[in-house]
Write a protein that holds these residues in place. Structure first.
Motif, short mmCIF file in Angstrom:
data_model
loop_
_atom_site.label_atom_id
_atom_site.label_comp_id
_atom_site.label_asym_id
_atom_site.label_seq_id
_atom_site.Cartn_x
_atom_site.Cartn_y
_atom_site.Cartn_z
N TYR A 11 0.84 -1.21 0.00
CA TYR A 11 0.00 0.00 0.00
C TYR A 11 0.87 1.26 0.00
CZ TYR A 11 -3.25 3.54 1.67
OH TYR A 11 -3.99 4.69 1.82
N VAL A 26 -7.95 -0.37 2.75
CA VAL A 26 -6.61 -0.90 3.04
C VAL A 26 -5.96 -0.07 4.14
CG1 VAL A 26 -4.31 -1.33 2.12
CG2 VAL A 26 -6.31 -1.89 0.75
N LEU A 54 -11.10 -5.92 0.12
CA LEU A 54 -9.69 -6.04 0.55
C LEU A 54 -8.97 -7.11 -0.27
CD1 LEU A 54 -9.84 -5.73 4.44
CD2 LEU A 54 -8.60 -4.24 2.85
N LYS A 58 -5.82 -6.31 -2.52
CA LYS A 58 -4.56 -7.05 -2.35
C LYS A 58 -4.11 -7.63 -3.68
CE LYS A 58 -2.32 -10.88 -0.07
NZ LYS A 58 -2.46 -12.13 0.66
#
Length: 118
Positions: A11, A26, A54, A58
């Protein structure tokens, strides 16, 4: 590497490439250490919706890393700088070569500074 930490690092590098909504999910998950239930309550969505978003974020982050390899190169550089610093600390300069050793240490400090800014 623990999954939450890995996602957090990814991130840091690629977060701006995510949609605002996914980036916020995130951020709450990794930086604020919120649970899926807490995020769902805050954003007014289901826990399953948060989980799916999420998982998708990812996947995007991992895809960016697979193509660009910024995180792995950054981690490699961090290890190399630490190894150089360790080796330099073991060097006893010969008379007259202190400035060269100090120069090498300053160069490593500049590299570390740039790394922190990334």
């Amino acid at each position: 590497m623990e999954e939450r930490i890995e996602i957090g690092l990814l991130y840091d590098f690629y977060g701006p490439l995510l949609t605002e909504r996914r980036a916020e999910l995130v951020r709450l998950y990794c930086e604020e250490d919120w649970s899926l239930t807490e995020i769902a309550a805050e954003l007014g969505v289901s826990r399953q919706g948060v989980y799916d978003a999420l998982r998708h974020a990812k996947g995007k982050l991992l895809g960016y890393e697979q193509k660009l390899r910024l995180m792995v190169r950054w981690l490699d550089m961090e290890r190399a700088v630490a190894a150089c610093r360790e080796q330099l600390s073991a060097v006893t300069p010969a008379p007259g070569s202190e400035s060269a050793l100090d120069s090498a240490r300053r160069a490593l400090e500049r590299i570390e500074y740039v790394q922190r800014e990334i």
